[in-house]
Motif scaffolding. Sequence first.
Motif, short mmCIF file in Angstrom:
data_model
loop_
_atom_site.label_atom_id
_atom_site.label_comp_id
_atom_site.label_asym_id
_atom_site.label_seq_id
_atom_site.Cartn_x
_atom_site.Cartn_y
_atom_site.Cartn_z
N ILE A 117 36.87 51.70 41.40
CA ILE A 117 37.82 52.02 42.49
C ILE A 117 37.14 53.06 43.43
O ILE A 117 37.26 54.50 42.30
CB ILE A 117 39.54 53.33 42.11
CG1 ILE A 117 40.29 51.69 41.52
CG2 ILE A 117 39.66 53.54 43.20
CD1 ILE A 117 40.40 50.59 41.98
N ASP A 175 38.41 54.12 37.14
CA ASP A 175 38.92 54.51 38.74
C ASP A 175 38.36 56.67 38.34
O ASP A 175 38.34 56.86 37.62
CB ASP A 175 40.16 54.16 38.24
CG ASP A 175 41.39 54.67 39.12
OD1 ASP A 175 40.64 55.65 39.85
OD2 ASP A 175 42.53 54.97 38.37
N TYR A 234 47.05 47.79 44.15
CA TYR A 234 46.56 47.95 42.77
C TYR A 234 47.03 47.25 41.77
O TYR A 234 46.96 46.76 40.40
CB TYR A 234 46.83 49.15 42.33
CG TYR A 234 45.93 50.28 43.22
CD1 TYR A 234 44.42 50.69 43.15
CD2 TYR A 234 46.21 50.82 44.67
CE1 TYR A 234 43.77 51.17 44.31
CE2 TYR A 234 45.65 51.12 45.73
CZ TYR A 234 44.67 51.59 45.53
OH TYR A 234 43.96 52.87 46.09
N LYS A 246 38.72 55.93 33.43
CA LYS A 246 38.81 56.48 34.62
C LYS A 246 37.16 57.77 34.24
O LYS A 246 36.66 57.32 33.62
CB LYS A 246 40.17 58.04 34.45
CG LYS A 246 41.06 57.40 34.50
CD LYS A 246 42.18 59.34 33.89
CE LYS A 246 43.38 58.27 34.52
NZ LYS A 246 44.21 60.18 34.28
N ARG A 290 39.17 57.33 41.09
CA ARG A 290 40.74 58.54 41.95
C ARG A 290 42.23 58.80 41.22
O ARG A 290 42.93 59.40 42.13
CB ARG A 290 40.57 57.88 43.01
CG ARG A 290 39.49 57.99 44.02
CD ARG A 290 39.04 58.63 44.63
NE ARG A 290 37.87 59.50 45.69
CZ ARG A 290 37.48 59.66 46.00
NH1 ARG A 290 38.23 61.31 46.13
NH2 ARG A 290 36.73 59.87 46.62
N ASN A 291 41.92 58.07 39.62
CA ASN A 291 43.47 58.31 39.25
C ASN A 291 44.42 57.53 40.28
O ASN A 291 45.63 57.51 39.98
CB ASN A 291 43.59 60.20 39.58
CG ASN A 291 45.25 59.94 37.81
OD1 ASN A 291 44.92 59.40 36.93
ND2 ASN A 291 46.10 60.54 38.22
N ALA A 292 43.95 56.60 40.46
CA ALA A 292 44.93 55.57 41.44
C ALA A 292 46.17 54.54 40.65
O ALA A 292 47.16 54.39 41.64
CB ALA A 292 44.36 54.55 42.44
N PHE A 293 45.52 54.59 39.28
CA PHE A 293 46.24 53.64 39.31
C PHE A 293 47.47 54.26 37.70
O PHE A 293 48.76 54.24 38.61
CB PHE A 293 45.52 52.65 37.96
CG PHE A 293 44.82 51.59 38.44
CD1 PHE A 293 45.52 50.28 38.62
CD2 PHE A 293 44.17 52.04 38.76
CE1 PHE A 293 44.83 49.54 38.96
CE2 PHE A 293 42.84 50.72 39.32
CZ PHE A 293 44.00 49.71 39.24
N ASP A 312 40.88 55.76 47.20
CA ASP A 312 42.49 55.12 46.69
C ASP A 312 42.98 54.77 48.69
O ASP A 312 44.01 55.35 48.32
CB ASP A 312 42.81 56.00 45.94
CG ASP A 312 42.31 57.80 46.31
OD1 ASP A 312 42.02 57.83 47.48
OD2 ASP A 312 44.04 58.96 46.20
N ILE A 348 41.54 49.70 32.02
CA ILE A 348 41.48 50.98 33.29
C ILE A 348 41.30 52.29 32.58
O ILE A 348 41.89 52.56 31.68
CB ILE A 348 42.86 51.23 34.38
CG1 ILE A 348 43.01 49.94 34.31
CG2 ILE A 348 42.70 52.01 35.19
CD1 ILE A 348 44.75 50.33 34.70
N ILE A 386 38.46 47.95 35.20
CA ILE A 386 38.09 49.02 35.75
C ILE A 386 38.28 50.47 35.86
O ILE A 386 38.11 50.58 34.32
CB ILE A 386 39.87 49.04 36.32
CG1 ILE A 386 40.33 47.66 37.01
CG2 ILE A 386 40.27 49.98 37.43
CD1 ILE A 386 42.01 47.13 36.91
#
Length: 441
Positions: free
Chosen positions: A402, A423, A411, A440, A425-428, A405, A438, A421
Motif C-alpha cells: 500500500i 501497509d 481494502y 506496517k 499508510r495505516n490504511a487497514f 491510500d 498485514i 500486505i
Amino acid sequence: MSDTLLSKIKAREAHVAVIGLGYVGLPLAITVARAGFAAIGFDIDPQKIVAIEAGRSYIEAVPDEVLSAETRQGRFRATTDFARLADCDIIVICVPTPLTKHRDPDLSFITRTCDRIAETLKPGQLIVLESTTYPGTTDEVVRPILERTGLKSAQDFFLGFSPEREDPGNRDFHTSSIPKVVAGDGEAASALVMAFYGAVVQTVVPVSSPATAEAVKLTENIFRAVNIALVNELKVVYEAMGIDIWEVIGAAKTKPFGYMPFYPGPGLGGHCIPIDPFYLTWKSREYELPTRFIELAGEINSAMPRHVVGRLAEALDIHLGKALSRSRVLVIGLAYKKNVPDIRESPSLKLIELIEERGGSAAYHDPHVAEIPKTREYMALKGRKSVPLDEESIRRFDAVLIATDHDAVDYAALARFAPLIVDTRNAFSRRNIEGGTILKA
C-alpha cells in the motif's frame, strides 16, 4: 500609467494571460474568468488547447461543466500563440520549476517564458510570477530578462510575485478561497498586484518584497518536509522497538496544544515538498551558510522508498519464505497522494523501480491513473496499465504494497485474498480491517 491599469482592474476590463495550464495555471485562469475578467491561457502543449476547446478538463479541480461554461461564454480562451501576449494587460507565469539531476534549480521554464514575454512586452503591463522558486528569482532572473527590452520595471512595466498554493484533492479549499500572498517591485506594482488578486480571491496577504513572498512559499513547504522527515525517522526507530508509530501519533495528537500531527509514508511526492527545500539550500550557498537541517530532512525522506522495499523483502522472507527476486508485488496507488491522479514525483514510481532492480516483478492498481504516462525519470515504466482489483488478480501476487491510500480501493478484498500486505499508510487499521498478514512499514 499604473493608474490606467488600476482602473481597468477595478472595472474588470483588464485582459489577463496565464502562462502554463497545469495544476496551478488552469484553475487560476478559470478563477480569473469567473471573477469577470477576460482570461486567455497559454501553453506549449497543443493537446491541452484541444482539450480545453472541446470542454474536456484534464485537471480534477476544474470540472468539465465549469470549463465549458467559461469557454462557451467567451471569458476563457486557450492558445499556443504567444504573440497574443501583446493583447494582455496582466501576465501571470505558472510554469514548472523542477530540479536538475544534481538537485540544482532548473529555471529554464521561467527563463524561456520570460523571453517569450519580452518579445511583446509593452508599457503598462503587469507581470506576475507564481512559480515556486528561491528568494531573489523575480529580481535577479525575471526582471533582467524583461529589462533587456529597454523598458524598466516600476517605470515602464510592473513586476510582482505571488506564490501558488494549490493542494490537489483538497475539497475544502479552492483557488478563490485560499489566502494569496502578494508582493510587487515598488509601490505601484504592489498596488496593482493587490488590486488584481483582490478582485479574484477572497483574501490577499501583502508582504514587503517579491523575495519575501518567495521565501514564504519555501518556508511553508520546508516546514512540511522537515516534520514529515521527523516522523519518518521516528517510524524507523519505533519499528525496531516494536512500537507502532501510528498509535503514537494518534495518542499524541489528543494534546490540545503544542503538537501538530504529521504522518509517515513511503517517501515524498508532488511538485512542491520533494523539490522546494532544495531551492533554498542551493541559494544559501551564495551566502556560505549551511542548511543542515533541511538537507538532513531531504536525505531521510529520500531514503524512505528503499526502507519500505527492505521491509517488503524481509516480510516476504519471514512470512512466505520467498525472496523478493522471485516474488510478484502489487503496488496500490501510483499517485503521490490519495484521491488524485497526480503522479508528479510519486514515490510509487521509485518503489516499482526498486522492486524490479532487486529482481522482483511489480504491477500497480490505481483507480485514478489508468496508465503510466511519460515521465522524465521513469521512462521504462511508460505505458504500464493499472491492473484490476478482483480476487483472481489479487491472488496472482505474492504481496500487496500500500503506497497510496485512495478511498476507492477495496481494502476488505485485499485483506481476504492477499497472502501478504505491507501497509505504509495505516490504511487497514484506520478502517478497522483485519485478515491475512498485514504489516506496517
